[in-house]
Scaffold this motif. Structure first.
Motif, short mmCIF file in Angstrom:
data_model
loop_
_atom_site.label_atom_id
_atom_site.label_comp_id
_atom_site.label_asym_id
_atom_site.label_seq_id
_atom_site.Cartn_x
_atom_site.Cartn_y
_atom_site.Cartn_z
N UNK A 205 23.73 -12.57 14.93
CA UNK A 205 24.14 -12.16 16.33
C UNK A 205 23.23 -13.12 17.18
N UNK A 206 22.23 -13.51 16.77
CA UNK A 206 21.17 -14.26 17.53
C UNK A 206 20.16 -14.96 16.63
N UNK A 207 19.38 -15.93 17.07
CA UNK A 207 18.48 -16.53 16.51
C UNK A 207 16.74 -15.97 16.90
N UNK A 208 16.17 -15.14 16.12
CA UNK A 208 14.95 -14.64 16.58
C UNK A 208 13.95 -15.85 16.46
N UNK A 209 12.98 -15.90 17.77
CA UNK A 209 12.02 -16.98 17.79
C UNK A 209 10.78 -16.51 18.12
N UNK A 210 10.64 -15.19 18.25
CA UNK A 210 9.39 -14.28 18.04
C UNK A 210 9.56 -13.14 17.91
N UNK A 211 8.44 -12.62 17.38
CA UNK A 211 8.63 -11.07 17.25
C UNK A 211 7.03 -10.65 17.52
N UNK A 212 7.18 -9.23 18.03
CA UNK A 212 5.80 -8.45 18.12
C UNK A 212 5.89 -7.51 17.34
N UNK A 213 4.97 -7.39 16.37
CA UNK A 213 5.10 -6.45 15.34
C UNK A 213 3.75 -5.26 15.19
N UNK A 214 4.03 -4.46 14.90
CA UNK A 214 2.72 -3.36 14.88
C UNK A 214 1.98 -3.42 13.86
N UNK A 215 0.55 -3.43 13.98
CA UNK A 215 -0.16 -3.39 13.00
C UNK A 215 -0.96 -1.90 12.74
N UNK A 216 -1.49 -1.86 11.84
CA UNK A 216 -2.31 -0.43 11.57
C UNK A 216 -3.63 -0.49 11.03
N UNK A 217 -4.38 0.62 11.46
CA UNK A 217 -5.80 0.48 10.85
C UNK A 217 -5.63 0.36 9.33
N UNK A 218 -6.75 -0.57 8.70
CA UNK A 218 -6.68 -0.90 7.17
C UNK A 218 -7.27 0.52 6.82
N UNK A 219 -6.60 1.03 5.51
CA UNK A 219 -6.69 2.17 5.01
C UNK A 219 -8.34 2.35 4.63
N UNK A 220 -8.93 3.46 4.74
CA UNK A 220 -10.43 3.78 4.45
C UNK A 220 -10.58 3.64 2.75
N UNK A 221 -9.24 4.34 2.19
CA UNK A 221 -9.95 4.22 0.75
C UNK A 221 -8.47 4.09 0.11
N UNK A 222 -8.27 3.62 -1.14
CA UNK A 222 -7.19 3.72 -2.05
C UNK A 222 -7.52 4.39 -3.33
N UNK A 223 -6.35 4.74 -3.98
CA UNK A 223 -6.47 5.23 -5.38
C UNK A 223 -5.02 4.76 -6.05
N UNK A 224 -5.23 4.64 -7.43
CA UNK A 224 -3.90 4.40 -8.22
C UNK A 224 -3.68 4.96 -9.52
N UNK A 225 -2.57 5.44 -9.87
CA UNK A 225 -2.29 6.05 -11.23
C UNK A 225 -1.03 5.48 -11.54
N UNK A 226 -1.04 5.21 -12.92
CA UNK A 226 -0.07 4.92 -13.64
C UNK A 226 0.45 5.92 -14.87
N UNK A 227 1.70 5.96 -15.15
CA UNK A 227 2.09 7.36 -15.98
C UNK A 227 3.31 6.49 -16.83
N UNK A 228 3.06 6.58 -18.24
CA UNK A 228 4.18 6.01 -19.19
C UNK A 228 4.85 7.39 -19.69
N UNK A 229 6.23 7.50 -19.41
CA UNK A 229 7.03 8.66 -19.74
C UNK A 229 7.98 8.21 -20.74
#
Length: 456
Positions: A205-229
């Motif tokens: 449709x058109x050629x995008x030449x710039x974009x204004x994108x939204x940012x978010x505050x970086x997460x205060x904490x993360x936790x991860x889990x893995x499970x084999x079934x």
């Protein structure tokens, strides 16, 4: 055709000195993306744009000569949308790679299309912010390419896809006019949503030449889990349960073929007896609690091994197993990566259909993807030098797409239609819908020069 090719090449060289490539050998690197199955033609010229003015001049010149224009970024696409068409102009935006502005207070960034997705995220993190879309190719793919296909990624479960983070766009129409699709405000219902229309339109449709994108505050904490079934059904049953009690950022699935491929490449020691592996990453204040909840549900659901951690370094090590899947499969042969989606509860049926397809055609298929939204990437591994193997791979690809459609799903979740999947469009879209899309294309691009024959 030869006369037209010479005319447009000469006109471009005159309008854009130092920006135009016409040597056939030098243009070879611009002929195709990473989809080997989609055809790629020979362009008349490659324009390496550095500014909006370069894009305008390219489109006006191509329009004057009625020559197709195929826009490309880093060439990491997987559906042939950036593949050259014989006699076309390939418009490369890779050199338009500036982060034009980063508004910390407003939590937005304005970037050119050649900015690498991971580089934008890294810059945002310097200010305590982040850019959530995280396609598997984020270290090398560009924002422009992500916009073209409305790319997703592992964080889709909680944060959505690229379009959910775009506030405004600047784009050039085929006749050289420049449009701005909206203000960078949090709310805007003025007129039709042209931003959403352009995102995912695959350069038609058109050629995008710039974009204004939204940012978010970086997460205060993360936790991860893995499970084999033991089975994919047990894995998906647990995925459905976690969605009822928590809001994980990522919920990823790998089948046995992927587990074994990752082990061969990384020596991670994943359980190769498992029928499926599920990786969950949670963020925010309740991250640890949510990951622990998934671990308990997995154990109750018959998982043969469950691990979880609130340590970011250990968590990233777990998630690296998922990020390594495609490179691991590539080590086994030529890969044909699919991108289909179904309702989450139908994932076991889709996985079973993929397994039957692999057996029927005698091909190796490794399946991984985003379990939380039903978007899987069955990857067929074959020997491209063996014509029979290539034909069987193509037939398996057809059957997997058909299986997704039979379950009420989609032929593409995040990689786009490109040229690879146009043969399947009528199986998903009705004639009235196709007519509307063709009409919209004609309004934006009446001469039909932008990426013709792709997307719809």
């Amino acid at each position: 055709m030869t006369e037209v090719v010479g005319d447009v090449s000469a006109a471009l060289a005159a309008a854009l000195p130092g920006r135009v490539v016409t040597d056939r050998g030098a243009m070879e690197a611009y002929r195709r993306d990473q989809c080997l199955l989609a055809p790629a033609g020979h362009p008349a010229a490659v324009v390496r744009a550095r500014s909006t003015d370069d894009v305008i001049a390219t489109l006006r010149t191509a329009g004057d000569h009625r020559v197709p224009v195929v826009t490309r970024g880093a060439g990491t696409g997987l559906a042939g949308a950036a593949n050259a068409i014989d006699g076309c102009v390939v418009l490369s935006l890779a050199a338009m790679d500036r982060i034009l502005a980063l508004d910390v207070a407003g939590r937005t960034a304005t970037v050119e299309p050649g900015v690498v997705t991971g580089d934008l995220d890294a810059r945002a993190r310097e200010h305590g912010l982040w850019y959530p879309p995280d396609p598997g190719s984020k270290a090398i793919s560009t924002i422009g390419g992500n916009l073209a296909t409305n790319a997703g990624g592992m964080c889709c479960a909680k944060y959505g896809v690229t379009a959910d983070h775009v506030a405004a766009l600047t784009a050039v129409l085929p006749d050289g006019r420049v449009i701005r699709t909206g203000p960078p405000t949090r709310k805007n219902v003025t007129g039709l949503d042209l931003t959403r229309l352009l995102v995912g339109s695959e350069g038609t449709l058109a050629v995008i030449v710039d974009a204004t994108v939204r940012l978010r505050p970086f997460p205060t904490a993360t936790a991860t889990a893995v499970a084999a079934f033991p089975t994919p059904q047990q894995a998906v049953d647990t995925v459905l349960q976690i969605a009822e009690v928590a809001d994980p950022a990522a919920v990823e699935l790998m089948d046995r073929t992927c587990i074994r491929a990752v082990n061969r490449l990384t020596r991670m020691g994943l359980d190769e007896s498992a029928g499926a592996l599920v990786l969950v990453q949670c963020d925010g204040p309740s991250a640890g609690q949510e990951a622990a909840t998934f671990a308990r549900l997995a154990e109750a659901g018959g998982a043969i091994e469950v691990l979880h951690t609130a340590d970011p370094t250990e968590g990233e090590m777990f998630m690296q197993a998922r990020r390594t899947v495609y490179p691991a499969l590539e080590r086994l042969g030529t890969t044909l990566l699919d991108d289909v989606g179904v309702a989450v509860q139908d994932l076991p049926r889709l996985l079973a259909a993929i397994e039957r397809t692999a057996a029927h055609h005698g091909v190796l298929v490794g399946t991984f993807g985003h379990a939380a939204d039903g978007n899987l990437h069955p990857t067929i591994v074959y020997d491209a030098a063996d014509r029979d193997a290539a034909e069987r791979a193509g037939a398996a690809f057809d059957d997997i797409v058909a299986a997704a459609l039979a379950l009420g799903g989609t032929i593409t979740g995040e990689h786009g239609v490109g040229s690879l999947k146009t043969p399947y469009l009528d199986a998903q879209l009705g004639p009235t819908e196709r007519e509307l899309m063709t009409g919209i294309k004609a309004v934006f691009d009446p001469e039909g020069i932008l990426n013709p024959g792709r997307a719809y």
